[in-house]
Design a protein around this motif. Structure first.
Motif, PDB file in Angstrom:
ATOM      1  N   CYS A 115       0.934  -1.205  -0.178  1.00 33.15           N
ATOM      2  CA  CYS A 115       0.049  -0.074  -0.159  1.00 33.15           C
ATOM      3  C   CYS A 115       0.890   1.180  -0.126  1.00 33.15           C
ATOM      4  O   CYS A 115       0.589   2.325  -0.679  1.00 33.15           O
ATOM      5  CB  CYS A 115      -0.792  -0.105   1.233  1.00 33.15           C
ATOM      6  N   LEU A 116       2.076   1.125   0.869  1.00 34.05           N
ATOM      7  CA  LEU A 116       2.701   2.462   0.740  1.00 34.05           C
ATOM      8  C   LEU A 116       3.502   2.594  -0.253  1.00 34.05           C
ATOM      9  O   LEU A 116       3.562   3.862  -1.104  1.00 34.05           O
ATOM     10  CB  LEU A 116       3.920   2.305   1.723  1.00 34.05           C
ATOM     11  N   ALA A 136       2.468   2.041  -3.476  1.00 33.31           N
ATOM     12  CA  ALA A 136       1.403   2.432  -4.126  1.00 33.31           C
ATOM     13  C   ALA A 136       1.149   3.679  -4.158  1.00 33.31           C
ATOM     14  O   ALA A 136       0.591   4.605  -5.121  1.00 33.31           O
ATOM     15  CB  ALA A 136       0.212   1.649  -3.927  1.00 33.31           C
ATOM     16  N   ARG A 137       1.604   4.408  -3.084  1.00 29.22           N
ATOM     17  CA  ARG A 137       1.306   5.862  -2.880  1.00 29.22           C
ATOM     18  C   ARG A 137       2.511   6.500  -3.304  1.00 29.22           C
ATOM     19  O   ARG A 137       2.702   7.711  -3.121  1.00 29.22           O
ATOM     20  CB  ARG A 137       1.090   6.117  -1.416  1.00 29.22           C
ATOM     21  N   ASP A 138       3.473   5.695  -4.113  1.00 32.43           N
ATOM     22  CA  ASP A 138       4.844   6.302  -4.357  1.00 32.43           C
ATOM     23  C   ASP A 138       5.670   6.865  -3.184  1.00 32.43           C
ATOM     24  O   ASP A 138       6.434   7.819  -3.419  1.00 32.43           O
ATOM     25  CB  ASP A 138       4.647   7.765  -5.325  1.00 32.43           C
ATOM     26  N   LEU A 139       5.720   6.039  -2.269  1.00 27.44           N
ATOM     27  CA  LEU A 139       6.714   6.289  -1.100  1.00 27.44           C
ATOM     28  C   LEU A 139       7.560   5.413  -1.231  1.00 27.44           C
ATOM     29  O   LEU A 139       7.564   4.190  -1.692  1.00 27.44           O
ATOM     30  CB  LEU A 139       5.736   6.082   0.202  1.00 27.44           C
ATOM     31  N   MET A 175      -5.022   1.526   6.979  1.00 28.60           N
ATOM     32  CA  MET A 175      -4.644   2.329   6.217  1.00 28.60           C
ATOM     33  C   MET A 175      -5.291   3.587   6.303  1.00 28.60           C
ATOM     34  O   MET A 175      -4.968   4.735   6.407  1.00 28.60           O
ATOM     35  CB  MET A 175      -4.657   1.917   4.863  1.00 28.60           C
ATOM     36  N   GLN A 176      -6.695   3.579   6.833  1.00 36.16           N
ATOM     37  CA  GLN A 176      -7.727   4.655   7.156  1.00 36.16           C
ATOM     38  C   GLN A 176      -7.065   5.380   8.400  1.00 36.16           C
ATOM     39  O   GLN A 176      -6.813   6.678   8.292  1.00 36.16           O
ATOM     40  CB  GLN A 176      -9.037   4.065   7.364  1.00 36.16           C
ATOM     41  N   SER A 189      -3.903   7.671   7.662  1.00 40.83           N
ATOM     42  CA  SER A 189      -4.294   8.541   6.586  1.00 40.83           C
ATOM     43  C   SER A 189      -3.749   9.834   6.954  1.00 40.83           C
ATOM     44  O   SER A 189      -3.177  10.742   6.303  1.00 40.83           O
ATOM     45  CB  SER A 189      -5.695   8.362   6.039  1.00 40.83           C
ATOM     46  N   LEU A 240       0.149   9.922   6.167  1.00 44.36           N
ATOM     47  CA  LEU A 240       0.395   9.583   5.034  1.00 44.36           C
ATOM     48  C   LEU A 240      -0.135  10.877   4.036  1.00 44.36           C
ATOM     49  O   LEU A 240       0.581  11.146   3.177  1.00 44.36           O
ATOM     50  CB  LEU A 240      -0.547   8.441   4.596  1.00 44.36           C
ATOM     51  N   GLU A 241      -1.338  11.326   4.319  1.00 42.45           N
ATOM     52  CA  GLU A 241      -1.591  12.539   3.853  1.00 42.45           C
ATOM     53  C   GLU A 241      -0.523  13.754   3.870  1.00 42.45           C
ATOM     54  O   GLU A 241      -0.127  14.849   3.054  1.00 42.45           O
ATOM     55  CB  GLU A 241      -3.028  13.278   3.988  1.00 42.45           C
ATOM     56  N   ASP A 260       2.088  13.098   1.606  1.00 42.06           N
ATOM     57  CA  ASP A 260       1.857  13.307   0.409  1.00 42.06           C
ATOM     58  C   ASP A 260       1.832  14.743  -0.115  1.00 42.06           C
ATOM     59  O   ASP A 260       2.206  15.244  -1.251  1.00 42.06           O
ATOM     60  CB  ASP A 260       0.446  12.767  -0.056  1.00 42.06           C
TER      61      ASP A 260
END
Length: 421
Positions: free
Chosen positions: A71-72, A74-77, A407-408, A411, A414-415, A418
């Protein structure tokens, strides 16, 4: 006060720690080619961009974090995974996505921790289970890096022990911005010991994809086994192999073509197990020696092949549950549609076991004789076996939603990552 004494002692005992690590390396418990990583020396350059550091102590913990890694990424981390054992490092070399990085976690000496953090400069740290290293966690927090506990685990025994050092554990847990327990009981124990924002959102071990296997090897084994009755004793520990052998001796009188497959929890014990079974008069074949299943017991003393044998065997008994306390993860064979059996000593899975029993996804056997009865009943009744396998599959699929909830919860952090350029 204890925290300060620990920090001073870990600093002064550097030479002693080096001797200890060298002794571990001599016993094969450290990787000589990557030994410097344990002293905080990086094995490669830090990739550019926002980096999330995930830490897991060993094999089971690291596997449970793999869905988070995906998942991480996939967020380009960028993702850095650390573990502390040679076995887990080998497994991560096979299972970790190519774009993620694995390193050995530094030993908890202040200078080595600083060296590690100065190089990797993580933007977010996700720490798993109960592998609490005071210097690492304190230095992460001092640098202002968000620190979150995932898969947090505090047993009733650990709770009693930590209550004798409440100030020490409260300081450690106070570094975490969020504490996610594996179970409601874990979340409550974390709260009692001083954790902040303690919640239970499910167990990530139940979000892990089915264990992989080589399709060609599975087809080959199925051809060798044919229509023979078959059951598997998985992740067995010392003492349990003898129990399984005696169970086989009882069952083979009723099912003469029976094949019993045994996967020791520690593959290096394969020859030891084979010798033990032969001393009992059992016919035994060893997978690491290139032997194939024939009559008697097949000891699959190889690494990373449980997915293969969970698919091969319709009946799976989980080890570390009869003669040893704790249990091994029964979710993995259930996910692959096996009828699951386990002993009464499953304290590592206090919520999972009652759920499996209630849904018919698993059956508890209290002793050796009960294991004979349970396996015989499933082998003798194909309809019963089919119902139990279907129940296990349905239960596991219903339990696999923890990843989205975790993941929620992550968030906000993570946001924030981002939003950075």
């Amino acid at each position: 006060m204890i925290h300060g004494l620990y920090r001073i002692a870990s600093h002064l005992l550097g030479p002693v720690l080096s001797v200890y690590l060298n002794r571990r390396m001599a016993r094969g418990k450290e990787d000589p080619l990557r030994f410097s990583e344990r002293m905080g020396v990086a094995g490669m350059a830090r990739p550019p961009g926002r980096l999330v550091w995930l830490h897991a102590a060993s094999v089971g913990e690291s596997l449970s974090l793999l869905p988070l890694v995906d998942c991480l990424l996939a967020r380009d981390l960028r993702v850095l995974m650390t573990t502390g054992t040679v076995t887990s490092a080998k497994l991560m070399a096979e299972r970790l996505p190519a774009s993620a990085i694995h390193q050995f976690v530094p030993v908890d000496r202040p200078a080595w921790v600083r060296r590690f953090l100065d190089h990797w400069r993580p933007d977010l740290v996700l720490w798993s289970e109960s592998d609490f290293w005071p210097n690492i966690l304190a230095q992460v927090k001092t640098r202002g890096v968000p620190l979150i506990l995932v898969q947090g685990r505090i047993s009733a025994k650990s709770l009693a022990g930590w209550q004798k050092a409440r100030g020490f554990i409260a300081t450690i847990l106070g570094h975490f911005d969020l504490c996610l327990g594996q179970t409601p009981d874990d979340a409550e124990r974390l709260r009692q010991l001083g954790g902040r924002d303690c919640r239970c959102l499910g167990n990530l071990k139940q979000s892990v994809p089915p264990l992989p296997c080589e399709t060609a090897e599975l087809d080959s084994l199925r051809c060798v086994v044919g229509e023979r009755p078959l059951w598997l004793a998985a992740s067995t520990h010392a003492g349990e192999e003898r129990i399984v052998a005696r169970v086989h001796a009882h069952l083979v009188q009723r099912f003469p073509a029976l094949l019993t497959v045994m996967v020791p929890r520690h593959p290096h014990r394969g020859v030891e197990v084979q010798n033990e079974l032969k001393a009992m008069g059992m016919t035994c074949h060893l997978r690491s020696a290139g032997e194939v299943p024939a009559d008697g017991i097949y000891v699959a003393d190889t690494m990373g092949e449980l997915g293969l044998f969970y698919r091969l065997a319709p009946i799976v008994f989980m080890g570390k549950s009869l003669s040893v306390e704790g249990g091994q993860n029964p979710f993995e064979p259930a996910r692959l549609g096996a009828a699951v059996l386990f002993g009464p000593r499953m304290s590592n899975f206090p919520d999972m076991v009652p759920s499996m029993l209630e849904s018919g996804a698993g059956e508890m056997v209290v002793d050796e004789g009960d294991l004979v009865r349970a396996v015989a009943a499933l082998l003798a009744d194909p309809a019963l076996l089919a119902r139990r396998r279907a129940a296990a599959q349905a239960w596991s699929e219903a339990e696999a939603g923890a990843l989205d909830a975790v993941m929620q919860a992550l968030s906000p952090w993570l946001e924030s990552l981002d939003a950075r350029p």
